[in-house]
Design a protein around this motif. Structure first.
Motif, PDB file in Angstrom:
ATOM      1  N   TRP A 100       0.841  -1.196   0.000  1.00 27.16           N
ATOM      2  CA  TRP A 100       0.000   0.000   0.000  1.00 27.16           C
ATOM      3  C   TRP A 100       0.875   1.245   0.000  1.00 27.16           C
ATOM      4  O   TRP A 100       1.975   1.231   0.562  1.00 27.16           O
ATOM      5  N   PRO A 101       0.390   2.336  -0.563  1.00 27.03           N
ATOM      6  CA  PRO A 101       1.120   3.599  -0.429  1.00 27.03           C
ATOM      7  C   PRO A 101       1.037   4.119   1.002  1.00 27.03           C
ATOM      8  O   PRO A 101       0.192   3.674   1.791  1.00 27.03           O
ATOM      9  N   SER A 102       1.893   5.052   1.335  1.00 24.93           N
ATOM     10  CA  SER A 102       1.934   5.589   2.705  1.00 24.93           C
ATOM     11  C   SER A 102       0.670   6.343   3.072  1.00 24.93           C
ATOM     12  O   SER A 102       0.423   6.616   4.253  1.00 24.93           O
ATOM     13  N   SER A 103      -0.150   6.674   2.098  1.00 23.96           N
ATOM     14  CA  SER A 103      -1.397   7.409   2.353  1.00 23.96           C
ATOM     15  C   SER A 103      -2.491   6.519   2.939  1.00 23.96           C
ATOM     16  O   SER A 103      -3.545   7.019   3.339  1.00 23.96           O
ATOM     17  N   VAL A 104      -2.263   5.202   2.997  1.00 25.03           N
ATOM     18  CA  VAL A 104      -3.259   4.256   3.520  1.00 25.03           C
ATOM     19  C   VAL A 104      -2.809   3.760   4.890  1.00 25.03           C
ATOM     20  O   VAL A 104      -1.694   3.282   5.060  1.00 25.03           O
ATOM     21  N   THR A 105      -3.721   3.869   5.868  1.00 24.84           N
ATOM     22  CA  THR A 105      -3.456   3.426   7.240  1.00 24.84           C
ATOM     23  C   THR A 105      -4.526   2.432   7.660  1.00 24.84           C
ATOM     24  O   THR A 105      -5.717   2.655   7.407  1.00 24.84           O
ATOM     25  N   PHE A 106      -4.123   1.333   8.309  1.00 28.33           N
ATOM     26  CA  PHE A 106      -5.071   0.328   8.780  1.00 28.33           C
ATOM     27  C   PHE A 106      -5.197   0.384  10.300  1.00 28.33           C
ATOM     28  O   PHE A 106      -4.202   0.552  11.015  1.00 28.33           O
ATOM     29  N   VAL A 107      -6.430   0.230  10.774  1.00 29.01           N
ATOM     30  CA  VAL A 107      -6.725   0.293  12.204  1.00 29.01           C
ATOM     31  C   VAL A 107      -7.631  -0.881  12.565  1.00 29.01           C
ATOM     32  O   VAL A 107      -8.620  -1.154  11.874  1.00 29.01           O
ATOM     33  N   HIS A 108      -7.302  -1.565  13.668  1.00 26.62           N
ATOM     34  CA  HIS A 108      -8.143  -2.665  14.146  1.00 26.62           C
ATOM     35  C   HIS A 108      -9.220  -2.094  15.054  1.00 26.62           C
ATOM     36  O   HIS A 108      -8.952  -1.661  16.183  1.00 26.62           O
ATOM     37  N   SER A 109     -10.449  -2.071  14.560  1.00 21.81           N
ATOM     38  CA  SER A 109     -11.563  -1.549  15.357  1.00 21.81           C
ATOM     39  C   SER A 109     -12.885  -1.937  14.727  1.00 21.81           C
ATOM     40  O   SER A 109     -13.031  -1.930  13.511  1.00 21.81           O
ATOM     41  N   ARG A 110     -13.836  -2.262  15.576  1.00 22.12           N
ATOM     42  CA  ARG A 110     -15.213  -2.362  15.114  1.00 22.12           C
ATOM     43  C   ARG A 110     -15.742  -0.950  14.874  1.00 22.12           C
ATOM     44  O   ARG A 110     -15.243   0.030  15.428  1.00 22.12           O
ATOM     45  N   VAL A 111     -16.788  -0.859  14.075  1.00 19.89           N
ATOM     46  CA  VAL A 111     -17.352   0.447  13.767  1.00 19.89           C
ATOM     47  C   VAL A 111     -17.853   1.152  15.033  1.00 19.89           C
ATOM     48  O   VAL A 111     -17.760   2.370  15.154  1.00 19.89           O
TER      49      VAL A 111
END
Length: 244
Positions: A100-111
């Motif tokens: 992924w490019p650096s502009s994409v961040t992943f977070v572990h969370s329910r809505v």
């Protein structure tokens, strides 16, 4: 297929994120066998009509799963900052393992717990693929997503909805019974998640009902469009905007 972003529907003890943890390793191969799966996600992202390739925009992909919806959002808005979140640690691990490019961040969370995970608005757009059907309190979730949007920001819900069409209901029953459930059992050894998928789609809002749900929860300019191909009137893009 659904993404693992919320608990099962009310009254159902089935926990969707936990189920997707168990099936994460085989998820991409399963959805890859679904003709049009990735193309249709891209179509929903394109229907958000994000200007200038997303330049200067901040977007949320809620219920990102293994990253298929994230890739669709990135395709539609390659210059945007994208926060992608999912409630299944296993699915999220699959997503993070991709490039992924650096502009994409992943977070572990329910809505329901995004703020606790440090994910707050305002966002210019939110893509929710196969999410609302899997949460206990859809109205509360929709209200929280609307509150996370900038005035005029767009929500796109990419979702199964067959209740308003007898033909679509029959197609879904046939495909889920003869293809999806057997394939899920073959790939994972357990068909429970895929039986839940079949049932949850049959029980979810019809198209007109979900449009009305969006309006009741404060969205304006609400509309819907179906997908082409065999999923016509089975999978739809629902869009709405936060009031200006």
């Amino acid at each position: 297929m659904t993404t693992g972003s919320g608990p099962a529907t009310s009254g159902d003890a089935y926990d969707v994120p936990d189920a997707f943890d168990a099936g994460a390793d085989s998820y991409d191969s399963l959805v890859g066998a679904n003709p049009g799966y990735h193309k249709h996600l891209r179509l929903s992202a394109e229907r958000m009509r994000l200007p200038d390739g997303g330049r200067g925009l901040r977007l949320l992909d809620i219920g990102c799963g293994t990253g298929a919806s994230t890739a669709a959002l990135l395709h539609a808005a390659p210059h945007a900052e994208i926060v992608a979140a999912d409630g299944s640690a296993g699915m999220l691990a699959q997503a993070r393992a991709k490039r992924w490019p650096s502009s994409v961040t992943f977070v572990h969370s329910r809505v329901e717990t995004l703020a606790d995970a440090g994910v707050t608005g305002p966002f210019d757009g939110i893509l929710a693929a196969y999410l609302i059907r899997n949460v206990d309190e859809p109205d509360a979730v929709l209200q929280s997503l609307r509150a996370s949007l900038r005035p005029g920001g767009v929500l796109a819900a990419h979702e199964y909805s067959v209740r308003d069409s007898r033909a679509a209901t029959a197609i879904w029953k046939l495909v889920s019974s003869t293809v999806i459930i057997p394939a899920g059992r073959l790939r994972t050894g357990d068909a429970a998640l895929y039986r839940y998928l079949q049932r949850s789609v049959l029980e979810f809002d019809g198209v007109s009902g979900f449009r009305n749900r969006l309006r009741r929860n404060g969205f304006t300019d609400v509309s819907s469009m179906s997908m082409p191909g065999w999923q016509r009137n089975v999978v739809h893009t629902f869009t709405g905007r936060a009031p200006r």
